[in-house]
Design a protein around this motif. Sequence first.
Motif, PDB file in Angstrom:
ATOM      1  N   VAL A 172       0.839  -1.201   0.000  1.00 11.93           N
ATOM      2  CA  VAL A 172       0.000   0.000   0.000  1.00 11.93           C
ATOM      3  C   VAL A 172       0.878   1.257   0.000  1.00 11.93           C
ATOM      4  CG1 VAL A 172      -1.792   1.293   1.221  1.00 11.93           C
ATOM      5  CG2 VAL A 172      -1.852  -1.200   1.224  1.00 11.93           C
ATOM      6  N   GLN A 173       1.898   1.256   0.836  1.00  7.79           N
ATOM      7  CA  GLN A 173       2.784   2.431   0.901  1.00  7.79           C
ATOM      8  C   GLN A 173       3.488   2.660  -0.430  1.00  7.79           C
ATOM      9  OE1 GLN A 173       5.555   2.968   4.061  1.00  7.79           O
ATOM     10  NE2 GLN A 173       4.256   2.002   5.581  1.00  7.79           N
ATOM     11  N   LEU A 174       4.048   1.597  -0.970  1.00  7.00           N
ATOM     12  CA  LEU A 174       4.840   1.772  -2.193  1.00  7.00           C
ATOM     13  C   LEU A 174       3.946   2.164  -3.367  1.00  7.00           C
ATOM     14  CD1 LEU A 174       7.460  -1.064  -1.765  1.00  7.00           C
ATOM     15  CD2 LEU A 174       7.783   1.384  -1.490  1.00  7.00           C
ATOM     16  N   ARG A 175       2.733   1.647  -3.363  1.00  9.30           N
ATOM     17  CA  ARG A 175       1.815   2.014  -4.432  1.00  9.30           C
ATOM     18  C   ARG A 175       1.565   3.528  -4.407  1.00  9.30           C
ATOM     19  NH1 ARG A 175      -3.318   0.024  -3.159  1.00  9.30           N
ATOM     20  NH2 ARG A 175      -2.478  -2.083  -3.245  1.00  9.30           N
ATOM     21  N   TYR A 176       1.480   4.058  -3.199  1.00 11.86           N
ATOM     22  CA  TYR A 176       1.285   5.503  -3.059  1.00 11.86           C
ATOM     23  C   TYR A 176       2.421   6.271  -3.737  1.00 11.86           C
ATOM     24  CZ  TYR A 176       1.286  10.043  -0.837  1.00 11.86           C
ATOM     25  OH  TYR A 176       1.323  11.393  -0.607  1.00 11.86           O
ATOM     26  N   PHE A 177       3.623   5.721  -3.688  1.00 13.63           N
ATOM     27  CA  PHE A 177       4.753   6.391  -4.330  1.00 13.63           C
ATOM     28  C   PHE A 177       4.943   5.952  -5.782  1.00 13.63           C
ATOM     29  CE2 PHE A 177       6.284   6.489   0.194  1.00 13.63           C
ATOM     30  CZ  PHE A 177       6.076   7.839   0.335  1.00 13.63           C
ATOM     31  N   GLY A 178       3.986   5.212  -6.295  1.00  7.18           N
ATOM     32  CA  GLY A 178       4.066   4.791  -7.686  1.00  7.18           C
ATOM     33  C   GLY A 178       5.072   3.679  -7.931  1.00  7.18           C
ATOM     34  N   GLU A 179       5.400   2.960  -6.852  1.00  6.91           N
ATOM     35  CA  GLU A 179       6.364   1.872  -7.024  1.00  6.91           C
ATOM     36  C   GLU A 179       5.649   0.533  -6.851  1.00  6.91           C
ATOM     37  OE1 GLU A 179       9.910   2.420  -4.648  1.00  6.91           O
ATOM     38  OE2 GLU A 179      10.321   0.274  -4.675  1.00  6.91           O
TER      39      GLU A 179
END
Length: 574
Positions: free
Chosen positions: A391-398
Amino acid sequence: MTRMTDDLLPALKRHFGFDRFRPGQEAVVRDALAGRDLLAIMPTGGGKSLCFQLPALLQEGVMVVVSPLIALMQDQVRLLEDNGIAATFLNSTLGGIEAAQRIQALRRGEIRLLYLAPERLLSPGFVDSFLQPLQETVGISAFTIDEAHCVSEWGHDFRPEYRQLSRLREWFPDVPVLAFTATATQRVREDIARQLALRDPALHVASFNRPNLYYAVKPRSGRAFDELLGHIRYNKGSGIVYCLSRKRVDEIASDLQAEGVSALPYHAGLDAETRRENQDRYIRDDVQVMVATVAFGMGINKPDVRWVVHYDLPKTMEGYYQEAGRAGRDGEPASCILYFGMGDIRTAEFLIAQKVHPQTGDPLEDEQRIARQQLRQVLDYADSSECRRAVQLRYFGEPHPGQCGNCDNCLNPRPLQDWTLEARQMLSAVARLAQRRQRYGASTVIDILRGARTEKLVSSGLDSLSVYGIGSARSQEDWRALARSLLQQGLMEETHDGYPVLLLNAASWEVLKGERSVRMAAPAAVPKAAGRGRAARAAAAAGVEPDSEEDALFDALRALRKKIATAHGVPPYV
Ligand code: ADP
Ligand code: MG
């Protein structure tokens, strides 16, 4: 002056004592040595300093490093000196003689790295009478702009002085500019490149994954403080407890002290002396726990922070990531715990509603909208049953495949349950409203389902809908979890009519027609903070208060709660 990698490793070892580069460092170093402008985005603790410090040592001339905080500069210069590297800073803390000596050493070419605050760099005459001559004699290898997100109003630490740094380009057209930041959002990245007038910059984006960090979200109950205490005693090592308000920081710090925990407070309301002393004692391991607002963090170089607890809901995902990321910078296992209760949502919403124009009192709609969006992202994280890292990385587009194996959801997956019936109830409420050409947000729809007797419902006749009260068996929290899950699964849409409103889509109709079932992770048992129980009352009384001038808003909130409570004949709980 390009050098081969083979040469870099011995230099890395010789100057810094490291055997290998961290991910991404080597490529940045190579581009810096090639004399390119660059923008390097690496997470906190990723090792950005080395990316400009090593090139500074391998090139002629002095590397000028712009850094926003005096404490940060002093820290870095001390670390460099410990490694036998000639570095210095020029700032307002230096006496005249000391400053003159440093300037002499710079002019003699004895210094490899010069740290400056932007105010100093931009002060009248500094460029003409010092930097230009320095460039002509000793040479300036590059300008490094550390914490470069300070240049962007979209970032979380905007410094107006940083804006002026684009003038470096006019003054020194041939000197490369190297920008470094841990801020990951696209918008800030673009802003940095533009504001600093970077020339065809090499873009380096390191992974934001911090595999050594364990992430978990815990429901905040009336016993949250006892849990915190247990956490501290169990985890032993250095930690940070982040709170939203100064008052809360002071309270938690003294409550911890009363329990025999060695803890100190840190927030912008303390005088500079106390702040410095508390910070020093924390870094020296003289105290175990720092209880702090977000004022504590940037530039704190303490690699062995073993845990970070967010005692209040952070305002943005980015903020959460950065603050949690202060744990485990040494790469050893560390944990990041977020406490989350329903009261946090109400507090956050209240604060957002207070963002109004200071003169006219009109709502600042753009700001409110952005803040709501940010809150939603934090809630989605807090509420998610998915891998926290994903979830966190998706927020950063990763992208991340999920299943990191090092978060609460991966280690303790919540069982999936069938919520088809409830989903149909919620969607039919939205459908009924649509028939009446009405659109409402999730809270009103939930009020309808639960048969709440609010004035809004009664006065607009919503209590006569056939769906009114059909979902009274489920708690508000369950319904909120379902609404979020339906949105996440694409089984319902949300759009903005000045405020967010719910809409049906094709997938919603499949559910309504019985063609599709709905599964959702069992909602976490999130206790209410604002009930009338004793524990809940205590939690509400501890009320989240944000740092800085927002303190006043909370007095307003208290007054408002009191008014409501009086009007409804219940004792005020604050
Ligand atoms: P950032 O500025 O990206 O937040 P720092 O430059 O302060 O991170 O580095 C964080 C920590 O990592 C420091 O303690 C630093 O000494 C260490 N470090 C940096 N590069 C390496 C490396 N190649 N090998 C081991 N440790 C490193
Ligand atoms: Mg840094």
